[in-house]
Design an enzyme around this catalytic site. Structure first.
Site, PDB file in Angstrom:
ATOM      1  N   SER A  22      28.805  21.924 -18.518  1.00 50.35           N
ATOM      2  CA  SER A  22      28.938  20.782 -17.603  1.00 50.35           C
ATOM      3  C   SER A  22      27.944  19.678 -17.950  1.00 50.35           C
ATOM      4  O   SER A  22      28.287  18.487 -17.942  1.00 50.35           O
ATOM      5  CB  SER A  22      28.712  21.242 -16.162  1.00 50.35           C
ATOM      6  OG  SER A  22      29.710  22.129 -15.738  1.00 50.35           O
ATOM      7  N   ARG A  26      28.547  15.747 -19.595  1.00 58.83           N
ATOM      8  CA  ARG A  26      28.010  14.571 -18.904  1.00 58.83           C
ATOM      9  C   ARG A  26      26.989  13.823 -19.759  1.00 58.83           C
ATOM     10  O   ARG A  26      26.867  12.597 -19.642  1.00 58.83           O
ATOM     11  CB  ARG A  26      27.404  15.003 -17.560  1.00 58.83           C
ATOM     12  CG  ARG A  26      28.465  15.375 -16.508  1.00 58.83           C
ATOM     13  CD  ARG A  26      27.872  16.217 -15.385  1.00 58.83           C
ATOM     14  NE  ARG A  26      28.803  16.452 -14.280  1.00 58.83           N
ATOM     15  CZ  ARG A  26      29.770  17.363 -14.300  1.00 58.83           C
ATOM     16  NH1 ARG A  26      29.948  18.115 -15.380  1.00 58.83           N
ATOM     17  NH2 ARG A  26      30.560  17.527 -13.249  1.00 58.83           N
ATOM     18  N   ARG A 121      47.666  21.284 -14.955  1.00 52.00           N
ATOM     19  CA  ARG A 121      46.585  21.172 -13.977  1.00 52.00           C
ATOM     20  C   ARG A 121      46.738  19.893 -13.151  1.00 52.00           C
ATOM     21  O   ARG A 121      47.074  18.834 -13.682  1.00 52.00           O
ATOM     22  CB  ARG A 121      45.229  21.221 -14.671  1.00 52.00           C
ATOM     23  CG  ARG A 121      45.016  22.541 -15.392  1.00 52.00           C
ATOM     24  CD  ARG A 121      43.667  22.648 -16.065  1.00 52.00           C
ATOM     25  NE  ARG A 121      42.585  22.752 -15.091  1.00 52.00           N
ATOM     26  CZ  ARG A 121      41.315  22.976 -15.426  1.00 52.00           C
ATOM     27  NH1 ARG A 121      40.979  23.106 -16.698  1.00 52.00           N
ATOM     28  NH2 ARG A 121      40.384  23.067 -14.509  1.00 52.00           N
ATOM     29  N   ASP A 314      33.429  29.433 -11.303  1.00 53.15           N
ATOM     30  CA  ASP A 314      33.718  29.802 -12.689  1.00 53.15           C
ATOM     31  C   ASP A 314      33.326  31.235 -13.009  1.00 53.15           C
ATOM     32  O   ASP A 314      33.780  31.800 -14.012  1.00 53.15           O
ATOM     33  CB  ASP A 314      32.996  28.855 -13.652  1.00 53.15           C
ATOM     34  CG  ASP A 314      33.643  27.484 -13.717  1.00 53.15           C
ATOM     35  OD1 ASP A 314      34.841  27.378 -13.377  1.00 53.15           O
ATOM     36  OD2 ASP A 314      32.957  26.513 -14.094  1.00 53.15           O
ATOM     37  N   LYS A 341      42.829  26.579 -12.401  1.00 56.78           N
ATOM     38  CA  LYS A 341      41.922  26.543 -13.549  1.00 56.78           C
ATOM     39  C   LYS A 341      42.766  26.642 -14.831  1.00 56.78           C
ATOM     40  O   LYS A 341      43.957  26.352 -14.830  1.00 56.78           O
ATOM     41  CB  LYS A 341      40.902  27.681 -13.450  1.00 56.78           C
ATOM     42  CG  LYS A 341      39.922  27.519 -12.283  1.00 56.78           C
ATOM     43  CD  LYS A 341      38.964  26.374 -12.539  1.00 56.78           C
ATOM     44  CE  LYS A 341      37.889  26.274 -11.476  1.00 56.78           C
ATOM     45  NZ  LYS A 341      36.905  25.200 -11.786  1.00 56.78           N
ATOM     46  N   ARG A 387      37.223  32.234 -20.113  1.00 59.65           N
ATOM     47  CA  ARG A 387      36.470  33.108 -19.206  1.00 59.65           C
ATOM     48  C   ARG A 387      37.182  34.454 -18.996  1.00 59.65           C
ATOM     49  O   ARG A 387      36.524  35.479 -18.794  1.00 59.65           O
ATOM     50  CB  ARG A 387      36.203  32.397 -17.888  1.00 59.65           C
ATOM     51  CG  ARG A 387      35.398  31.116 -18.086  1.00 59.65           C
ATOM     52  CD  ARG A 387      34.716  30.633 -16.835  1.00 59.65           C
ATOM     53  NE  ARG A 387      34.239  29.269 -17.003  1.00 59.65           N
ATOM     54  CZ  ARG A 387      33.123  28.913 -17.639  1.00 59.65           C
ATOM     55  NH1 ARG A 387      32.358  29.849 -18.169  1.00 59.65           N
ATOM     56  NH2 ARG A 387      32.780  27.652 -17.752  1.00 59.65           N
TER      57      ARG A 387
END
Length: 427
Positions: A22, A26, A121, A314, A341, A387
């Site tokens: 994340s 950014r 999504r 997550d 997700k 994941r």
């Protein structure tokens, strides 16, 4: 199809997990819209984050890798240029949703696409409020799905209550708010990860937070800076669970991000009785970091619901595996976001863990797991979800028979060195 190691004991050693995904995303975005040079250390070189770099290069931003650092030459919002090609976000929901907020204020046209998963999504949670601010956005099913076409321009600030607890939606609107006329006020349903708010301040911006309410003034100019990306707690979570459920294990995870909006996995481990020690460390970062020592222990079931869910959304696939090793019935509620997700993670986790013999069932908003029964071998699949793939690899460590994983390449999205790191603690 990859054969996974099974029925291990005694995971040992120290690991430095990859940089936070994340924060890596950014760092590129803020570096691109700031004025001056931004340097990023410990950037996650996973496929998702590389897609973010590729998109901003197409927007005219100079981004180079030098001496294990990412160097971004930002020229402010005004320095972004109309792309001559489509912007392909790959598998990254963070890239597409946050990028829409940046493009919403730019006076040019862009088209955004992604892979098959991104095409399913929901995007109206971002496109609808951005349209209210003044952006022109269209796409399949009235902007619900990619490909999306956006023509940005003059935005106006607004007051908006977020209908879902989503850091991606919040962050997208904060990027737009930075460019809008007047003030933008956002009200969250529940507190979500605050990396964007922290980074606004790190780049010299002004933002005010009062509980679940956030205020930001438009027309701000940001200044390039240096960013030290901490280790990703979402990546660390897989090894935290591995050490907790594999007998005779002790692992130390170094330099892990301990942002309180992300540490739900640590709270759940504590609730279940894990043998764990957290050691805060000093680092040149606007994010709290530390080392985590975790050892095997007997675990007890718990209930996971309410305001903690955004802090571990997550991590819920690996928490489901954790629950299979705990005595009693673990209940996960209020986790509807898992359905949108990379896969419908409620159905996918239940389907794959059942193959391994887990006593698990899906509910409308979560799962029920009855633990303490052991796992066996099977052919399993990541379903293209990084994941899910990592969770199944950790599950193989406590299986009494071989596990074969299809789609292991999906793991490179967030953790390219996952299998190498796993081998390191199995020696």
């Amino acid at each position: 199809m990859k054969q996974l190691t099974h029925n291990r004991t005694g995971l040992k050693g120290n690991l430095l997990v990859p940089g936070d995904k994340s924060i890596s995303h950014r760092s590129i975005m803020f570096g691109a819209i700031a004025n001056g040079t931004t340097t990023v250390t410990n950037f996650l070189m996973g496929q998702d984050c590389l897609c973010t770099i590729a998109c901003f290069r197409k927007l005219g931003v100079s981004i180079e890798e030098e001496a294990h650092q990412i160097i971004i030459e930002g020229k402010g919002f005004e320095g972004l240029q109309e792309p001559t090609d489509v912007l392909d976000v790959g598998n990254s929901g963070t890239t597409i949703r946050l990028l829409l907020g940046i493009l919403a204020g730019r006076p040019f046209h862009a088209t955004l696409i992604g892979d098959h998963s991104i095409g399913k999504r929901p995007m109206t949670r971002v496109t609808v409020p951005l349209a209210k601010m003044g952006a022109k956005i269209d796409g399949r099913q009235n902007g619900e799905f990619t490909p999306l076409s956006i023509r940005g321009g003059e935005l106006s600030g607004m007051n908006y209550s977020l209908p879902v607890a989503s850091a991606q939606v919040k962050s997208s609107l904060l990027f737009a708010g930075l460019q809008g006329k007047g003030k933008t006020t956002l009200v969250e349903k529940e507190k979500t990860r605050d990396h964007t708010e922290r980074m606004i301040k790190q780049f010299g911006g002004q933002i005010t937070e009062d509980g679940l309410t956030i205020h930001i003034e438009g027309g701000q100019s940001l200044k390039g800076t240096s960013i030290q990306v901490p280790g990703d707690i979402s990546s660390a979570a897989f090894f935290l669970v591995a050490a907790a459920i594999v007998p005779d294990s002790e692992i130390t995870l170094k330099n892990v991000g301990l942002n309180p909006t992300r540490t739900g996995i640590l709270e759940v481990l504590e609730q279940m009785g894990a043998n764990m020690e957290i050691i805060p460390t000093d680092a040149d970062s606007c994010e709290p970091v530390g080392d985590i020592v975790i050892r095997y222990s007997k675990l007890t079931a718990t209930t996971i619901q309410g305001e903690i869910i955004p802090k571990l959304i997550d991590e819920l696939p690996i928490i489901a595996l954790l629950a299979t090793a705990a005595e009693g019935k673990t209940i996960i509620r209020d986790a509807q976001e898992l359905k949108v997700k990379e896969t419908n993670r409620i159905d996918t986790v239940v389907h794959e863990l059942k193959k391994l013999g887990a006593n698990i069932e899906a509910t409308e908003d979560g799962m029920i797991i009855r633990g303490g029964q052991g796992l066996h071998g099977a052919n399993v699949s990541s379903h293209g979800d990084h994941r899910i793939g990592m969770m199944l690899a950790i599950a193989s460590l406590v299986s009494n028979e071989p596990v074969y994983l299809e789609g292991e390449e999906a793991i490179s999205v967030s953790y390219p060195t996952f299998f190498a790191d796993l081998q390191q603690i199995m020696k």
